[in-house]
Design an enzyme around this catalytic site. Sequence first.
Site, mmCIF file in Angstrom:
data_model
loop_
_atom_site.group_PDB
_atom_site.id
_atom_site.type_symbol
_atom_site.label_atom_id
_atom_site.label_comp_id
_atom_site.label_asym_id
_atom_site.label_seq_id
_atom_site.Cartn_x
_atom_site.Cartn_y
_atom_site.Cartn_z
ATOM 1 N N GLY A 1 -34.137 10.898 3.479
ATOM 2 C CA GLY A 1 -32.681 10.748 3.352
ATOM 3 C C GLY A 1 -32.161 10.892 1.938
ATOM 4 O O GLY A 1 -30.954 11.020 1.723
ATOM 5 N N GLN B 1 -8.130 -0.125 1.879
ATOM 6 C CA GLN B 1 -8.633 -1.497 1.728
ATOM 7 C C GLN B 1 -8.170 -2.032 0.377
ATOM 8 O O GLN B 1 -8.910 -2.069 -0.596
ATOM 9 C CB GLN B 1 -10.152 -1.499 1.836
ATOM 10 C CG GLN B 1 -10.631 -1.042 3.205
ATOM 11 C CD GLN B 1 -12.135 -0.953 3.286
ATOM 12 O OE1 GLN B 1 -12.855 -1.691 2.618
ATOM 13 N NE2 GLN B 1 -12.638 -0.044 4.107
ATOM 14 N N LYS C 1 4.789 -1.602 12.094
ATOM 15 C CA LYS C 1 3.492 -1.591 12.791
ATOM 16 C C LYS C 1 2.727 -2.877 12.540
ATOM 17 O O LYS C 1 2.770 -3.428 11.450
ATOM 18 C CB LYS C 1 2.666 -0.407 12.288
ATOM 19 C CG LYS C 1 1.265 -0.330 12.877
ATOM 20 C CD LYS C 1 0.552 0.964 12.480
ATOM 21 C CE LYS C 1 -0.094 0.881 11.120
ATOM 22 N NZ LYS C 1 -0.834 2.087 10.754
ATOM 23 N N ASP D 1 3.064 11.169 8.522
ATOM 24 C CA ASP D 1 2.265 10.085 7.935
ATOM 25 C C ASP D 1 1.312 10.681 6.913
ATOM 26 O O ASP D 1 1.081 11.889 6.898
ATOM 27 C CB ASP D 1 1.486 9.329 9.025
ATOM 28 C CG ASP D 1 1.193 7.886 8.623
ATOM 29 O OD1 ASP D 1 1.505 7.496 7.477
ATOM 30 O OD2 ASP D 1 0.649 7.141 9.444
HETATM 31 C C1 R5P Z 1 -2.099 3.339 7.362
HETATM 32 O O1 R5P Z 1 -1.128 2.650 7.397
HETATM 33 C C2 R5P Z 1 -2.046 4.820 7.417
HETATM 34 O O2 R5P Z 1 -0.885 5.311 6.851
HETATM 35 C C3 R5P Z 1 -2.173 5.362 8.819
HETATM 36 O O3 R5P Z 1 -0.994 5.069 9.546
HETATM 37 C C4 R5P Z 1 -3.329 4.783 9.543
HETATM 38 O O4 R5P Z 1 -4.431 4.641 8.701
HETATM 39 C C5 R5P Z 1 -3.667 5.643 10.717
HETATM 40 O O5 R5P Z 1 -4.775 5.123 11.344
HETATM 41 P P1 R5P Z 1 -5.047 5.425 12.871
HETATM 42 O O6 R5P Z 1 -4.865 6.893 13.083
HETATM 43 O O7 R5P Z 1 -6.469 4.987 13.074
HETATM 44 O O8 R5P Z 1 -4.088 4.599 13.666
#
Ligand code: R5P
Length: 301
Positions: free
Chosen positions: A43, A100, A199, A226
Amino acid sequence: MGPAATAPGCVLAFDDEQSMGAALAEALGVPLSLIARHRFPDGELRLRLPAELPPCTVLLRSLHQPNEKLVELLIAAPAARELGARRLLLASPYLAYMRQDIAFTPGEAVSQRHIAGLLARCFDAVVTVDPHLHRIASLDEVMPGSRGIAVSAARLIGAWVAQRVSQPLLLGPDEESAQWVREAARACSPEADHAWCVKQRHGDHDVQVSLPPGLRCAGRAVVLIDDLASTGRTLMAAARLALEAGASSVDAAVTHALFIGDAITELKSAGVHRIWSTDCVPHASNALSVVPLLAEALRRA
Ligand code: R5P
């Protein structure tokens, strides 16, 4: 260091990123060189770089599926310096670990800070596209010495959408997306209507999204915007709500097309019609190239 040493003299790309490497080298007017990789049975990796590198070298590495690539960078960066690259610039269209950004539970590592810090120690500058900056205002907060340079594909995406969708309603699926939605809307002429949802994430595949109060979706051509899509659950939840609220169509455009596993199939079954992305992460949905943005930023770095 004199000006001759600061202008990029070559693009160094890993063998699996040859095509973007070639495009970037052409945009910068410099040659492309490749890093060959060999994986040993246990690896471990062996990297082979060109025997000599110019005083200013651009290393290209997008950091989707990042863990092994980070090890490659830990080896390639000091090796490149030993081979002549006194100034070493990283072009990383997708910068991993940026989400993170806080310890959600005691003891949890704030990976954003540590990965950004590690790259800042290896490179003189790190050029990236739309890093996920939510609770911090700029890369400077996590990349010491002003080494981080962020460019945005949001205007590119906005202009792309404007050419394909008449009077779009640009909708961000969460609060963080506001920064990209606003920019994309400004790139439309006249400025596109725009809004963003709220969200809550309960797990990797479990998100709850609410439309902004009073938003009128009925009869509108909604385009979800996004920075990235991973499982696609965020976009899916927003698409379902927009369609339930009467949207005439839902398309989606993202900078970073991670689209893990069944994300695309699920997005299609949630009613998302067209899916566009930039080439920061190679994917079938790639429609827009960020190479000119990277080249411009690298010339100024
Ligand atoms: C986080 O807020 C990012 O902007 C994306 O909305 C998020 O990471 C998307 O993740 P997923 O497609 O897994 O919902």
